[in-house]
Design an enzyme around this catalytic site. Structure first.
Site, mmCIF file in Angstrom:
data_model
loop_
_atom_site.group_PDB
_atom_site.id
_atom_site.type_symbol
_atom_site.label_atom_id
_atom_site.label_comp_id
_atom_site.label_asym_id
_atom_site.label_seq_id
_atom_site.Cartn_x
_atom_site.Cartn_y
_atom_site.Cartn_z
ATOM 1 N N TYR A 1 34.444 15.645 -3.680
ATOM 2 C CA TYR A 1 35.139 14.524 -4.328
ATOM 3 C C TYR A 1 36.542 14.334 -3.756
ATOM 4 C CZ TYR A 1 31.447 13.535 -7.497
ATOM 5 O OH TYR A 1 30.241 13.132 -8.001
ATOM 6 N N THR B 1 37.069 25.239 -6.062
ATOM 7 C CA THR B 1 37.582 26.481 -6.665
ATOM 8 C C THR B 1 36.995 26.564 -8.081
ATOM 9 O OG1 THR B 1 39.575 25.229 -7.304
ATOM 10 C CG2 THR B 1 39.746 26.621 -5.352
ATOM 11 N N GLY C 1 61.987 24.512 -34.644
ATOM 12 C CA GLY C 1 62.365 24.897 -35.999
ATOM 13 C C GLY C 1 63.018 23.719 -36.677
ATOM 14 N N CYS D 1 62.157 19.760 -40.253
ATOM 15 C CA CYS D 1 61.056 18.782 -40.203
ATOM 16 C C CYS D 1 59.794 19.290 -39.514
ATOM 17 C CB CYS D 1 61.521 17.505 -39.526
ATOM 18 S SG CYS D 1 62.775 16.667 -40.494
ATOM 19 N N ARG E 1 67.900 25.705 -41.672
ATOM 20 C CA ARG E 1 66.555 25.813 -42.244
ATOM 21 C C ARG E 1 65.515 25.989 -41.144
ATOM 22 N NH1 ARG E 1 66.337 20.561 -45.717
ATOM 23 N NH2 ARG E 1 67.684 19.912 -44.014
HETATM 24 N N1 LIG Z 1 37.393 16.457 -8.494
HETATM 25 C C1 LIG Z 1 38.600 16.108 -8.853
HETATM 26 O O1 LIG Z 1 38.811 15.079 -9.526
HETATM 27 C C2 LIG Z 1 39.787 16.910 -8.435
HETATM 28 C C3 LIG Z 1 41.073 16.362 -8.576
HETATM 29 C C4 LIG Z 1 42.169 17.118 -8.159
HETATM 30 C C5 LIG Z 1 41.965 18.389 -7.631
HETATM 31 N N2 LIG Z 1 40.701 18.899 -7.526
HETATM 32 C C6 LIG Z 1 40.543 20.224 -6.912
HETATM 33 O O2 LIG Z 1 40.181 20.015 -5.551
HETATM 34 C C7 LIG Z 1 39.270 21.032 -5.121
HETATM 35 C C8 LIG Z 1 37.981 20.398 -4.629
HETATM 36 O O3 LIG Z 1 37.366 19.755 -5.720
HETATM 37 P P1 LIG Z 1 36.097 18.817 -5.514
HETATM 38 O O4 LIG Z 1 35.799 18.225 -6.840
HETATM 39 O O5 LIG Z 1 36.333 17.939 -4.344
HETATM 40 O O6 LIG Z 1 34.981 19.917 -5.131
HETATM 41 P P2 LIG Z 1 33.501 19.642 -4.588
HETATM 42 O O7 LIG Z 1 32.682 20.762 -5.096
HETATM 43 O O8 LIG Z 1 33.094 18.235 -4.835
HETATM 44 O O9 LIG Z 1 33.665 19.790 -3.013
HETATM 45 C C9 LIG Z 1 33.948 21.012 -2.380
HETATM 46 C C10 LIG Z 1 33.321 20.961 -0.981
HETATM 47 O O10 LIG Z 1 33.726 22.121 -0.271
HETATM 48 C C11 LIG Z 1 32.649 22.469 0.579
HETATM 49 N N3 LIG Z 1 32.824 23.818 1.130
HETATM 50 C C12 LIG Z 1 32.641 25.010 0.487
HETATM 51 N N4 LIG Z 1 32.883 26.015 1.351
HETATM 52 C C13 LIG Z 1 33.231 25.469 2.525
HETATM 53 C C14 LIG Z 1 33.588 26.005 3.794
HETATM 54 N N5 LIG Z 1 33.635 27.326 4.015
HETATM 55 N N6 LIG Z 1 33.900 25.153 4.790
HETATM 56 C C15 LIG Z 1 33.859 23.821 4.578
HETATM 57 N N7 LIG Z 1 33.505 23.254 3.408
HETATM 58 C C16 LIG Z 1 33.204 24.078 2.397
HETATM 59 C C17 LIG Z 1 31.421 22.280 -0.286
HETATM 60 O O11 LIG Z 1 30.226 22.187 0.477
HETATM 61 C C18 LIG Z 1 31.781 20.959 -0.984
HETATM 62 O O12 LIG Z 1 31.304 19.842 -0.255
HETATM 63 C C19 LIG Z 1 39.103 21.963 -6.311
HETATM 64 O O13 LIG Z 1 40.040 23.000 -6.223
HETATM 65 C C20 LIG Z 1 39.444 21.086 -7.501
HETATM 66 O O14 LIG Z 1 39.887 21.839 -8.600
HETATM 67 C C21 LIG Z 1 39.615 18.170 -7.908
#
Ligand SMILES: NC(=O)c1ccc[n+]([C@@H]2O[C@H](COP(=O)([O-])OP(=O)(O)OC[C@H]3O[C@@H](n4cnc5c(N)ncnc54)[C@H](O)[C@@H]3O)[C@@H](O)[C@H]2O)c1
Length: 441
Positions: A10, A86, A264, A267, A336
Protein backbone atom coordinates in the site's frame (compact mmCIF):
# COMPACT_ATOMS: atom_id res chain seq x y z
CA UNK A 1 17.63 10.90 -7.90
CA UNK A 2 18.08 7.21 -8.64
CA UNK A 3 15.85 5.59 -6.05
CA UNK A 4 15.42 1.97 -5.01
CA UNK A 5 12.21 1.34 -3.14
CA UNK A 6 11.63 -1.83 -1.13
CA UNK A 7 8.13 -3.21 -0.57
CA UNK A 8 5.47 -2.60 -3.22
CA UNK A 9 2.42 -2.78 -0.95
CA UNK A 10 0.00 0.00 0.00
CA UNK A 11 2.69 2.51 0.96
CA UNK A 12 5.37 1.37 -1.48
CA UNK A 13 3.14 1.26 -4.56
CA UNK A 14 1.92 4.82 -4.02
CA UNK A 15 5.37 6.11 -3.01
CA UNK A 16 7.18 4.52 -5.97
CA UNK A 17 4.67 5.94 -8.41
CA UNK A 18 4.53 9.35 -6.71
CA UNK A 19 8.33 9.72 -6.68
CA UNK A 20 8.56 8.59 -10.33
CA UNK A 21 5.97 11.10 -11.58
CA UNK A 22 7.81 13.85 -9.69
CA UNK A 23 11.02 13.30 -11.63
CA UNK A 24 12.96 10.54 -9.86
CA UNK A 25 14.05 7.28 -11.52
CA UNK A 26 12.58 4.57 -9.32
CA UNK A 27 13.14 0.82 -9.19
CA UNK A 28 10.64 -0.88 -6.93
CA UNK A 29 11.78 -4.12 -5.32
CA UNK A 30 9.46 -6.76 -3.91
CA UNK A 31 9.90 -10.44 -3.12
CA UNK A 32 6.43 -11.04 -4.53
CA UNK A 33 6.93 -11.75 -8.25
CA UNK A 34 3.27 -11.09 -9.01
CA UNK A 35 3.55 -7.54 -7.62
CA UNK A 36 6.72 -6.93 -9.62
CA UNK A 37 5.01 -8.15 -12.81
CA UNK A 38 1.95 -5.98 -12.06
CA UNK A 39 4.03 -2.82 -11.77
CA UNK A 40 6.03 -3.67 -14.90
CA UNK A 41 2.71 -4.06 -16.73
CA UNK A 42 1.94 -0.44 -15.76
CA UNK A 43 -0.60 -1.26 -13.05
CA UNK A 44 -0.50 -0.53 -9.29
CA UNK A 45 -0.44 -3.40 -6.79
CA UNK A 46 -3.26 -1.85 -4.73
CA UNK A 47 -6.59 -0.15 -5.37
CA UNK A 48 -6.39 3.60 -4.66
CA UNK A 49 -8.11 6.58 -6.30
CA UNK A 50 -6.00 8.11 -9.12
CA UNK A 51 -3.23 5.52 -8.81
CA UNK A 52 -3.96 3.56 -12.01
CA UNK A 53 -3.33 6.46 -14.38
CA UNK A 54 -0.27 7.69 -12.48
CA UNK A 55 1.33 4.22 -12.41
CA UNK A 56 0.66 3.72 -16.12
CA UNK A 57 2.24 7.12 -16.84
CA UNK A 58 5.28 6.45 -14.61
CA UNK A 59 5.98 3.03 -16.15
CA UNK A 60 5.35 4.18 -19.73
CA UNK A 61 7.81 7.07 -19.32
CA UNK A 62 10.49 4.68 -18.04
CA UNK A 63 10.69 6.47 -14.67
CA UNK A 64 9.33 3.45 -12.78
CA UNK A 65 10.08 -0.24 -13.09
CA UNK A 66 10.10 -3.15 -10.64
CA UNK A 67 12.48 -6.01 -9.88
CA UNK A 68 12.89 -8.85 -7.43
CA UNK A 69 16.63 -8.36 -6.94
CA UNK A 70 18.07 -5.66 -4.72
CA UNK A 71 21.62 -6.09 -5.97
CA UNK A 72 20.68 -5.24 -9.54
CA UNK A 73 18.51 -2.31 -8.44
CA UNK A 74 21.12 -0.84 -6.13
CA UNK A 75 24.01 -0.70 -8.58
CA UNK A 76 23.31 2.92 -9.63
CA UNK A 77 21.12 3.99 -6.73
CA UNK A 78 21.54 7.19 -4.65
CA UNK A 79 18.90 6.35 -2.11
CA UNK A 80 16.86 3.42 -0.78
CA UNK A 81 13.34 3.88 0.56
CA UNK A 82 12.20 1.04 2.80
CA UNK A 83 8.41 0.50 2.78
CA UNK A 84 8.19 -3.17 3.79
CA UNK A 85 5.54 -4.36 6.20
CA UNK A 86 6.04 -4.27 9.98
CA UNK A 87 3.11 -6.43 11.11
CA UNK A 88 2.11 -7.35 14.65
CA UNK A 89 3.60 -10.52 16.08
CA UNK A 90 1.39 -12.80 18.18
CA UNK A 91 2.34 -11.02 21.41
CA UNK A 92 1.68 -7.55 20.00
CA UNK A 93 5.32 -6.75 19.37
CA UNK A 94 6.37 -5.47 15.95
CA UNK A 95 7.71 -8.12 13.61
CA UNK A 96 10.85 -6.57 12.17
CA UNK A 97 11.86 -9.59 10.08
CA UNK A 98 11.23 -7.81 6.77
CA UNK A 99 13.10 -4.70 7.90
CA UNK A 100 16.10 -6.79 9.00
CA UNK A 101 16.11 -8.73 5.74
CA UNK A 102 15.88 -5.68 3.48
CA UNK A 103 18.48 -3.69 5.36
CA UNK A 104 20.88 -6.64 5.21
CA UNK A 105 20.23 -6.98 1.46
CA UNK A 106 20.92 -3.27 0.95
CA UNK A 107 24.11 -3.52 3.00
CA UNK A 108 25.36 -6.52 1.03
CA UNK A 109 24.65 -4.82 -2.28
CA UNK A 110 26.61 -1.76 -1.13
CA UNK A 111 29.59 -3.82 0.06
CA UNK A 112 32.63 -3.29 -2.11
CA UNK A 113 31.15 -0.15 -3.68
CA UNK A 114 31.78 3.44 -2.66
CA UNK A 115 28.92 5.35 -4.32
CA UNK A 116 27.30 7.54 -1.61
CA UNK A 117 23.98 6.09 -0.49
CA UNK A 118 21.20 7.10 1.89
CA UNK A 119 18.82 4.55 3.41
CA UNK A 120 15.43 6.02 4.34
CA UNK A 121 13.16 3.99 6.60
CA UNK A 122 9.55 4.80 5.67
CA UNK A 123 7.96 1.80 7.41
CA UNK A 124 6.54 2.34 10.89
CA UNK A 125 9.11 1.02 13.38
CA UNK A 126 9.26 1.24 17.20
CA UNK A 127 11.52 3.93 18.71
CA UNK A 128 15.19 2.74 18.77
CA UNK A 129 14.81 0.40 15.76
CA UNK A 130 16.93 2.54 13.45
CA UNK A 131 19.72 3.07 16.00
CA UNK A 132 19.76 -0.41 17.42
CA UNK A 133 18.79 -2.66 14.50
CA UNK A 134 19.01 -0.85 11.16
CA UNK A 135 22.36 0.89 11.64
CA UNK A 136 24.29 -2.13 13.03
CA UNK A 137 22.92 -4.46 10.32
CA UNK A 138 23.65 -1.97 7.58
CA UNK A 139 27.19 -1.29 8.79
CA UNK A 140 27.93 -4.98 9.26
CA UNK A 141 26.61 -6.05 5.86
CA UNK A 142 28.09 -3.14 3.88
CA UNK A 143 31.42 -2.86 5.65
CA UNK A 144 30.79 0.91 5.67
CA UNK A 145 30.32 3.22 8.66
CA UNK A 146 27.44 5.68 8.87
CA UNK A 147 29.03 8.95 7.86
CA UNK A 148 30.38 10.26 4.61
CA UNK A 149 29.22 7.70 2.02
CA UNK A 150 26.42 5.99 3.97
CA UNK A 151 23.56 7.85 5.63
CA UNK A 152 20.42 6.67 7.41
CA UNK A 153 17.20 8.60 7.93
CA UNK A 154 13.82 7.84 9.47
CA UNK A 155 11.00 9.47 7.56
CA UNK A 156 7.60 8.12 8.67
CA UNK A 157 4.68 7.98 6.25
CA UNK A 158 1.34 9.56 7.19
CA UNK A 159 -0.84 8.68 4.19
CA UNK A 160 -4.26 7.09 4.67
CA UNK A 161 -5.57 4.23 2.57
CA UNK A 162 -8.44 5.46 0.41
CA UNK A 163 -6.87 8.88 -0.11
CA UNK A 164 -3.23 7.85 -0.25
CA UNK A 165 -2.32 9.54 -3.53
CA UNK A 166 -3.73 12.89 -2.42
CA UNK A 167 -2.07 12.46 1.01
CA UNK A 168 1.26 11.53 -0.58
CA UNK A 169 1.43 14.76 -2.59
CA UNK A 170 0.03 16.93 0.21
CA UNK A 171 1.23 15.56 3.58
CA UNK A 172 0.67 17.46 6.86
CA UNK A 173 4.44 17.67 7.31
CA UNK A 174 7.65 15.91 6.47
CA UNK A 175 9.34 14.49 9.56
CA UNK A 176 12.98 13.54 9.09
CA UNK A 177 15.12 11.90 11.77
CA UNK A 178 18.82 11.81 11.07
CA UNK A 179 21.96 13.83 10.45
CA UNK A 180 21.94 17.02 8.39
CA UNK A 181 23.46 15.11 5.45
CA UNK A 182 20.75 12.43 5.63
CA UNK A 183 18.06 15.10 5.98
CA UNK A 184 19.42 16.93 2.93
CA UNK A 185 19.01 13.78 0.83
CA UNK A 186 15.42 13.28 2.05
CA UNK A 187 14.59 16.93 1.40
CA UNK A 188 15.83 16.49 -2.16
CA UNK A 189 13.74 13.33 -2.54
CA UNK A 190 10.59 15.16 -1.41
CA UNK A 191 11.50 18.49 -3.00
CA UNK A 192 8.03 18.67 -4.60
CA UNK A 193 6.04 18.94 -1.34
CA UNK A 194 5.21 22.34 0.13
CA UNK A 195 4.47 21.25 3.71
CA UNK A 196 6.62 22.16 6.75
CA UNK A 197 9.74 20.02 7.22
CA UNK A 198 10.83 18.98 10.72
CA UNK A 199 14.32 17.58 11.19
CA UNK A 200 14.38 15.84 14.58
CA UNK A 201 16.17 13.09 16.49
CA UNK A 202 15.75 9.67 14.84
CA UNK A 203 13.83 8.35 17.87
CA UNK A 204 11.50 11.34 17.75
CA UNK A 205 10.80 10.67 14.06
CA UNK A 206 10.01 7.03 14.87
CA UNK A 207 7.78 8.15 17.75
CA UNK A 208 5.81 10.90 15.94
CA UNK A 209 4.20 8.17 13.85
CA UNK A 210 3.15 6.19 16.95
CA UNK A 211 1.92 9.34 18.70
CA UNK A 212 -0.18 10.16 15.62
CA UNK A 213 -1.78 6.74 15.26
CA UNK A 214 -2.31 6.37 19.02
CA UNK A 215 -4.06 9.76 19.05
CA UNK A 216 -6.27 8.85 16.10
CA UNK A 217 -7.24 5.62 17.86
CA UNK A 218 -7.89 7.51 21.10
CA UNK A 219 -10.08 10.08 19.34
CA UNK A 220 -12.24 7.43 17.69
CA UNK A 221 -12.60 5.46 20.94
CA UNK A 222 -13.28 8.64 22.97
CA UNK A 223 -15.97 9.87 20.59
CA UNK A 224 -17.73 6.54 20.33
CA UNK A 225 -17.51 6.00 24.07
CA UNK A 226 -19.22 9.34 24.72
CA UNK A 227 -21.78 8.55 22.00
CA UNK A 228 -22.71 5.25 23.71
CA UNK A 229 -23.50 7.15 26.91
CA UNK A 230 -25.12 10.17 25.27
CA UNK A 231 -27.51 7.98 23.25
CA UNK A 232 -28.94 6.60 26.49
CA UNK A 233 -29.38 10.16 27.77
CA UNK A 234 -31.30 11.12 24.59
CA UNK A 235 -28.42 13.27 23.41
CA UNK A 236 -27.54 13.37 19.71
CA UNK A 237 -23.77 12.88 19.80
CA UNK A 238 -23.50 14.00 16.15
CA UNK A 239 -24.74 17.43 17.16
CA UNK A 240 -22.47 17.51 20.22
CA UNK A 241 -19.32 16.58 18.30
CA UNK A 242 -20.11 18.88 15.37
CA UNK A 243 -19.99 21.78 17.84
CA UNK A 244 -17.14 20.30 19.88
CA UNK A 245 -14.72 20.28 16.91
CA UNK A 246 -15.50 23.92 16.18
CA UNK A 247 -13.44 24.90 19.23
CA UNK A 248 -9.98 25.35 17.74
CA UNK A 249 -8.65 27.08 20.85
CA UNK A 250 -8.95 24.26 23.35
CA UNK A 251 -10.51 21.14 21.78
CA UNK A 252 -8.84 20.71 18.39
CA UNK A 253 -5.61 22.52 19.14
CA UNK A 254 -2.20 22.09 20.81
CA UNK A 255 -3.83 22.81 24.19
CA UNK A 256 -3.54 19.93 26.67
CA UNK A 257 -0.97 18.14 24.50
CA UNK A 258 2.22 19.36 26.19
CA UNK A 259 4.06 16.71 28.21
CA UNK A 260 4.08 17.70 31.88
CA UNK A 261 2.28 16.81 35.07
CA UNK A 262 -1.15 15.41 35.90
CA UNK A 263 -4.38 17.30 35.29
CA UNK A 264 -6.26 18.64 38.28
CA UNK A 265 -8.17 21.66 39.46
CA UNK A 266 -11.81 22.16 40.21
CA UNK A 267 -13.28 20.99 36.88
CA UNK A 268 -11.53 18.20 34.96
CA UNK A 269 -11.47 15.52 37.69
CA UNK A 270 -14.96 16.46 38.91
CA UNK A 271 -16.57 16.38 35.48
CA UNK A 272 -14.87 13.20 34.35
CA UNK A 273 -16.01 11.55 37.61
CA UNK A 274 -19.53 12.80 36.92
CA UNK A 275 -19.54 11.24 33.45
CA UNK A 276 -18.18 7.98 34.86
CA UNK A 277 -20.97 8.01 37.43
CA UNK A 278 -23.59 8.55 34.72
CA UNK A 279 -22.02 5.67 32.81
CA UNK A 280 -22.27 3.37 35.83
CA UNK A 281 -25.90 4.37 36.39
CA UNK A 282 -26.64 3.47 32.77
CA UNK A 283 -24.45 0.34 32.80
CA UNK A 284 -22.19 1.73 30.11
CA UNK A 285 -18.48 0.84 30.22
CA UNK A 286 -16.23 3.84 29.60
CA UNK A 287 -12.69 2.44 29.74
CA UNK A 288 -11.14 5.38 27.90
CA UNK A 289 -12.39 7.98 30.38
CA UNK A 290 -11.79 5.65 33.33
CA UNK A 291 -8.32 5.08 31.94
CA UNK A 292 -7.68 8.83 31.82
CA UNK A 293 -8.34 9.10 35.57
CA UNK A 294 -6.25 6.01 36.33
CA UNK A 295 -3.39 7.23 34.14
CA UNK A 296 -3.45 10.61 35.88
CA UNK A 297 -3.20 8.98 39.30
CA UNK A 298 -0.27 6.84 38.14
CA UNK A 299 1.61 9.98 37.10
CA UNK A 300 1.44 11.37 40.66
CA UNK A 301 2.43 8.05 42.24
CA UNK A 302 5.31 7.58 39.78
CA UNK A 303 6.69 11.02 40.56
CA UNK A 304 6.39 10.36 44.31
CA UNK A 305 8.28 7.06 43.80
CA UNK A 306 11.05 8.82 41.87
CA UNK A 307 11.44 11.38 44.65
CA UNK A 308 11.43 8.71 47.37
CA UNK A 309 14.03 6.73 45.43
CA UNK A 310 16.24 9.82 45.03
CA UNK A 311 15.99 10.45 48.77
CA UNK A 312 16.71 6.78 49.56
CA UNK A 313 19.87 7.02 47.47
CA UNK A 314 21.24 9.53 49.99
CA UNK A 315 21.04 6.72 52.55
CA UNK A 316 18.39 8.71 54.38
CA UNK A 317 20.92 11.46 55.06
CA UNK A 318 18.85 14.18 53.41
CA UNK A 319 15.06 13.85 53.40
CA UNK A 320 14.40 17.42 52.41
CA UNK A 321 12.28 18.10 49.31
CA UNK A 322 11.32 21.49 47.86
CA UNK A 323 8.02 21.77 45.97
CA UNK A 324 8.02 24.89 43.83
CA UNK A 325 4.47 25.38 42.67
CA UNK A 326 1.47 24.03 44.57
CA UNK A 327 -1.61 25.06 42.61
CA UNK A 328 -2.70 22.86 39.69
CA UNK A 329 -1.43 25.43 37.20
CA UNK A 330 0.32 28.78 37.00
CA UNK A 331 -1.26 32.06 38.04
CA UNK A 332 -4.01 30.57 40.18
CA UNK A 333 -4.34 29.87 43.88
CA UNK A 334 -6.96 27.17 43.31
CA UNK A 335 -5.58 24.19 45.19
CA UNK A 336 -8.60 21.93 44.69
CA UNK A 337 -7.49 18.58 43.30
CA UNK A 338 -4.07 19.96 42.49
CA UNK A 339 -1.74 17.01 41.76
CA UNK A 340 0.97 18.99 43.58
CA UNK A 341 -1.13 18.89 46.75
CA UNK A 342 -1.57 15.12 46.27
CA UNK A 343 2.18 14.79 45.81
CA UNK A 344 2.92 16.84 48.94
CA UNK A 345 0.46 14.71 50.91
CA UNK A 346 2.15 11.46 49.81
CA UNK A 347 5.66 12.75 50.49
CA UNK A 348 4.78 14.14 53.94
CA UNK A 349 3.00 10.85 54.71
CA UNK A 350 6.22 9.00 53.84
CA UNK A 351 8.11 11.10 56.36
CA UNK A 352 9.93 13.48 54.02
CA UNK A 353 10.57 17.06 55.05
CA UNK A 354 8.62 18.99 52.43
CA UNK A 355 9.00 22.75 51.99
CA UNK A 356 6.71 24.48 49.55
CA UNK A 357 6.76 27.75 47.66
CA UNK A 358 4.08 29.02 45.32
CA UNK A 359 4.27 32.66 44.23
CA UNK A 360 0.48 32.94 44.11
CA UNK A 361 -0.71 30.86 47.07
CA UNK A 362 -1.13 32.76 50.36
CA UNK A 363 -2.83 30.60 53.04
CA UNK A 364 -4.39 33.65 54.70
CA UNK A 365 -6.25 34.48 51.49
CA UNK A 366 -7.68 30.99 50.85
CA UNK A 367 -11.41 30.65 51.45
CA UNK A 368 -14.46 28.49 50.83
CA UNK A 369 -14.11 25.11 49.12
CA UNK A 370 -10.48 25.86 48.32
CA UNK A 371 -9.63 26.36 52.01
CA UNK A 372 -11.60 23.26 53.07
CA UNK A 373 -9.75 21.15 50.51
CA UNK A 374 -6.34 22.28 51.75
CA UNK A 375 -7.32 21.88 55.39
CA UNK A 376 -8.29 18.27 54.66
CA UNK A 377 -5.22 17.45 52.58
CA UNK A 378 -2.46 19.64 54.03
CA UNK A 379 -3.62 20.79 57.47
CA UNK A 380 -0.19 22.23 58.25
CA UNK A 381 0.20 24.15 55.01
CA UNK A 382 1.04 27.30 56.96
CA UNK A 383 4.08 25.56 58.45
CA UNK A 384 5.47 24.14 55.22
CA UNK A 385 4.76 27.10 52.93
CA UNK A 386 7.58 29.61 52.43
CA UNK A 387 7.28 33.07 50.91
CA UNK A 388 10.81 32.98 49.59
CA UNK A 389 11.70 30.18 47.10
CA UNK A 390 15.29 30.17 48.44
CA UNK A 391 13.95 29.25 51.88
CA UNK A 392 11.93 26.39 50.44
CA UNK A 393 15.07 25.18 48.65
CA UNK A 394 17.35 25.43 51.68
CA UNK A 395 19.34 22.19 51.91
CA UNK A 396 16.87 20.31 49.69
CA UNK A 397 18.08 17.11 48.05
CA UNK A 398 15.22 17.22 45.51
CA UNK A 399 13.44 20.20 43.96
CA UNK A 400 10.18 19.56 42.11
CA UNK A 401 9.56 22.55 39.86
CA UNK A 402 6.16 23.15 38.31
CA UNK A 403 6.43 26.92 38.32
CA UNK A 404 8.21 28.96 35.65
CA UNK A 405 8.27 32.31 37.48
CA UNK A 406 11.70 33.97 36.94
CA UNK A 407 12.37 34.35 40.69
CA UNK A 408 11.68 30.63 41.20
CA UNK A 409 13.92 29.58 38.31
CA UNK A 410 16.67 31.89 39.58
CA UNK A 411 16.41 30.43 43.09
CA UNK A 412 16.66 26.86 41.76
CA UNK A 413 19.70 27.77 39.66
CA UNK A 414 21.27 29.34 42.72
CA UNK A 415 20.57 26.44 45.07
CA UNK A 416 21.39 23.78 42.42
CA UNK A 417 19.98 20.83 44.42
CA UNK A 418 21.34 17.36 43.52
CA UNK A 419 18.01 16.39 41.89
CA UNK A 420 15.84 18.88 39.99
CA UNK A 421 12.60 17.44 38.61
CA UNK A 422 11.04 19.59 35.89
CA UNK A 423 7.32 18.80 35.78
CA UNK A 424 6.49 21.82 33.63
CA UNK A 425 8.48 21.31 30.45
CA UNK A 426 9.12 25.03 29.92
CA UNK A 427 12.09 25.34 32.25
CA UNK A 428 14.92 25.29 29.70
CA UNK A 429 17.32 27.35 31.91
CA UNK A 430 17.28 24.54 34.49
CA UNK A 431 18.63 22.04 31.97
CA UNK A 432 22.15 23.28 32.62
CA UNK A 433 21.99 21.92 36.19
CA UNK A 434 23.72 18.56 36.67
CA UNK A 435 20.73 17.18 38.56
CA UNK A 436 18.10 18.18 35.96
CA UNK A 437 15.52 15.53 35.03
CA UNK A 438 12.31 15.90 33.06
CA UNK A 439 9.18 14.20 34.37
CA UNK A 440 8.51 12.64 30.96
CA UNK A 441 11.49 13.47 28.73
N1 LIG B 1 -1.03 1.03 4.91
C1 LIG B 1 -1.01 2.25 5.38
O1 LIG B 1 -1.99 3.01 5.27
C2 LIG B 1 0.22 2.80 6.02
C3 LIG B 1 0.32 4.18 6.25
C4 LIG B 1 1.48 4.68 6.83
C5 LIG B 1 2.50 3.81 7.19
N2 LIG B 1 2.36 2.46 6.97
C6 LIG B 1 3.50 1.59 7.32
O2 LIG B 1 4.22 1.35 6.12
C7 LIG B 1 4.75 0.02 6.13
C8 LIG B 1 4.23 -0.75 4.92
O3 LIG B 1 2.83 -0.88 5.04
P1 LIG B 1 1.95 -1.45 3.85
O4 LIG B 1 0.54 -1.33 4.29
O5 LIG B 1 2.39 -0.83 2.58
O6 LIG B 1 2.41 -3.00 3.87
P2 LIG B 1 2.06 -4.12 2.78
O7 LIG B 1 2.00 -5.39 3.53
O8 LIG B 1 0.92 -3.70 1.92
O9 LIG B 1 3.35 -4.12 1.85
C9 LIG B 1 4.61 -4.57 2.28
C10 LIG B 1 5.34 -5.13 1.05
O10 LIG B 1 6.67 -5.44 1.44
C11 LIG B 1 7.06 -6.56 0.67
N3 LIG B 1 8.29 -7.16 1.20
C12 LIG B 1 8.43 -7.93 2.32
N4 LIG B 1 9.72 -8.30 2.44
C13 LIG B 1 10.40 -7.77 1.42
C14 LIG B 1 11.76 -7.80 1.01
N5 LIG B 1 12.68 -8.48 1.70
N6 LIG B 1 12.12 -7.12 -0.09
C15 LIG B 1 11.20 -6.43 -0.80
N7 LIG B 1 9.89 -6.38 -0.47
C16 LIG B 1 9.51 -7.03 0.63
C17 LIG B 1 5.84 -7.46 0.70
O11 LIG B 1 5.87 -8.45 -0.32
C18 LIG B 1 4.73 -6.42 0.49
O12 LIG B 1 4.44 -6.25 -0.89
C19 LIG B 1 4.35 -0.58 7.47
O13 LIG B 1 5.37 -0.35 8.40
C20 LIG B 1 3.12 0.23 7.86
O14 LIG B 1 2.93 0.24 9.26
C21 LIG B 1 1.25 1.96 6.39
Amino acid sequence: MNVTLFGLGYVGSVTATGLAVRGHRVIGVDTDEAKVATINAGRPTVVEPDLDALTAEAVASGALRAATSAAEALADSDLSVVCVGTPSAGNGSTNLTFIRRVVTEIGRALAGTSRPHTVVIRSTVPPSTVDEIVVPLLEQASGRRIGSNLQVAMCPEFLREGSSVADFFDPPFLVIGGSEAAAAAVRELFGFVTCPVHVVAIRSAESVKYASNAFHALKVAFTNELARLFRLLSVDSREVMAVFVEDRQLNISPAYLRPGFAFGGSCLPKDVRSLLHLARMNTVDMPVLGGAMASNDILVRDLADRILQAVDETGGGNRRVALLGLAFKHQTDDLRESPNVELAEILIGKGLEVRIHDPVVAPAKLSGANLQYVQAKLPHLQKVLHDDPAEALLGAHVAVVSCAQPQVVAAVLDAAPPVVLDVDGRLAPLERLAGYQGVGW
